[in-house]
Every structure is written in C-alpha cells, then in structure tokens.
Design an enzyme around this catalytic site. Structure first.
Site, PDB file in Angstrom:
ATOM      1  N   GLU A 230       2.783   3.460  -8.576  1.00  0.00           N
ATOM      2  CA  GLU A 230       2.689   2.058  -8.152  1.00  0.00           C
ATOM      3  C   GLU A 230       1.554   1.349  -8.872  1.00  0.00           C
ATOM      4  OE1 GLU A 230       2.414   1.788  -3.864  1.00  0.00           O
ATOM      5  OE2 GLU A 230       4.264   2.936  -3.579  1.00  0.00           O
TER       6      GLU A 230
ATOM      7  N   GLU B 266       9.702  -4.533  -5.780  1.00  0.00           N
ATOM      8  CA  GLU B 266       9.883  -4.476  -4.320  1.00  0.00           C
ATOM      9  C   GLU B 266       9.440  -5.771  -3.648  1.00  0.00           C
ATOM     10  OE1 GLU B 266       8.700  -0.875  -2.352  1.00  0.00           O
ATOM     11  OE2 GLU B 266       8.951  -1.752  -0.344  1.00  0.00           O
TER      12      GLU B 266
END
Ligand code: KIV
Length: 257
Positions: A114, A181
């Site tokens: 991430e 996301e």
C-alpha cells in the site's frame, strides 16, 4: 492456460475486464481458480478469517500460512499476496526480506503493498529489480486506517492529484497493476486512462480495468460489509439455516446416518 503478467497486460490492451477476488484458504481458492484472473490473499483476512477489527494485527507468518494454503488450491489464476503492515515500511531491506519470504515459502506469483511515493515507489523499484512482481494499492489504504479512517479518498483536487501521482510513480517504479480503493469514479477513470498497467478497482466505479472484492463481502459472509462492496448472496443466513436444521435434527433424535 495459466494467467501470467503478460496476459494481465494484454487484458488492458484488449479492454478485457479483469476479475479479482480474495481467498484465505484452500477450499475457497480452488473454487475461485476456475473463474477469476487473479486470486488475492488480502490482509483483509485479518478481519475475515482471524477476527481482528482492522488489517493491522496480521503478521507476516500468518499471511504466509494462509497464502500457502491458497496456493495449493490455485492452478491457473495469477496469485498475489499482501505484504502485511510493518513487513515492508521500515526499509527496503526489510521489504525485500518479507516479499522474498512470501514468494519462497508460499508459491504465490507476486506481492501487493500500500502507498505511493517516495518510499513505496523506491521499494517497488527494488523489489521488481530482483524479480519480485509488485501490485500497488492507492486511495483508501486500510493499513493507514488510524490516519485516514475508512472514508473515501481523492475528493479534493489536492488529494486527487496526490493519488494520481502515486499511481503514476508506482507504474514508473515497475508495478504490474495497481488497486484503486474507494476513490471517486471520475478520478479512477483518469488514472486508468493515464496508466499503461491495469487498474483494479474496489469502490472506484466501473471505469477501472478490473474489479476486486473481498470474497466474504461478495458472499454476504462478513459481519460488516463496506458500503462500496456488493453482496451477491446472504451466505451468513444460509449457513445459519443449515446449521440450525442440523442442530434441531440432532436435538430431536432425528439425525440418523
Ligand atoms: O486486503 C484485501 O483484501 C485487499 C483487497 C480488497 C484489494 O487489499
């Protein structure tokens, strides 16, 4: 034929949407393998399989344990495993060690991490330079829940520009795909059109090159389903009914096999 890095790249060129789902055990992995392009051992297994309230507590050893089981069920799909919180942020050397362990000990094809620049892009460049394929993940990054919460990211011009730059920097560093996301659909569309690598959306609208869901959310198995996930079944209710019937038969002396 097995899904490969080059077939994932061709899917983008041919505008063939990529189907991505998460798995945390062997049985589910075997079912998904028949249908999806990418099976992802997401660190969401911290909540779905281990009962934590966020992805933060899951350890590298636990990810390796689950990814090994998933790997035994996957024959065709491309297999990606999340690097869990604190297994890659500390330094590039730590990231190489963690990603290397995941590949060596589980048989997955790639890792996911991430965040964007500067450190994560450098980390991606180092991992890819030693032959470890990396998927990026920007927008809502659940490992940063204590800073960002679970709210939609990229709503302001400044945030949107940062997320776009992060995605671009991950591609430049050698990432083979990037998860977007919970960002606005128009931002996801802009990123998708600017990148040469596939974008995989979750709560990011329909213009991504592929879509991913946590399979427990798709099946209606999760205790809490995020508003941007789409359940196709209420498996929690079906399981409760089946187990209730079994329990009644046993208690009433009717179970006989
Ligand atoms: O942890 C996870 O399951 C994920 C996907 C939903 C992208 O990161």
């Amino acid at each position: 034929m097995s899904v490969s890095l080059s077939s994932l790249q061709s899917a983008k060129q041919q505008k063939r949407p990529l189907v991505v789902l998460t798995a945390w055990d062997y049985t589910l992995a075997g079912i998904l393998d028949e249908i999806v392009d990418i099976v992802m051992v997401g660190d969401s297994l911290a909540m779905v399989a281990l009962g934590h309230s966020s992805t933060l507590p899951v350890t590298l050893d636990q990810m390796i344990h689950h990814a090994s089981a998933v790997s035994r069920g996957v024959k065709k799909a491309f297999l990606v495993c999340d690097l869990p919180f604190l297994s890659y942020q500390e330094s590039i050397a730590v990231a190489i060690h963690s990603a290397g362990r995941i590949l060596k000990e589980t048989g997955v094809n790639a890792v996911k991490l991430e965040g964007g620049y500067p450190l994560m892009a450098e980390t991606v460049a180092s991992l890819t330079s030693i032959g470890i394929p990396v998927m990026g993940h920007v927008g809502l990054t659940p490992q940063s829940v204590n800073r960002l919460g679970y709210r939609q990211q990229g709503k302001t011009q400044v945030e949107a520009q940062r997320i776009l730059s992060e995605a671009v920097s991950l591609e430049a560093a050698g990432a083979f795909a990037v998860v977007l996301e919970h960002i606005p659909a128009d931002l996801a569309a802009t990123i998708t059109s600017q990148l040469n690598i596939p974008t995989i959306g979750i709560g990011a609208g329909k213009h991504c090159d592929g879509q991913v869901l946590v399979t427990a959310d798709l099946l209606g198995l999760s205790e809490k389903i995020p508003p941007f996930a789409k359940p196709y079944l209420n498996l929690r209710e079906l399981i409760t009914q089946a187990i209730g019937q079994y329990a009644s038969q046993v208690r009433e002396g009717k179970y006989d096999i």
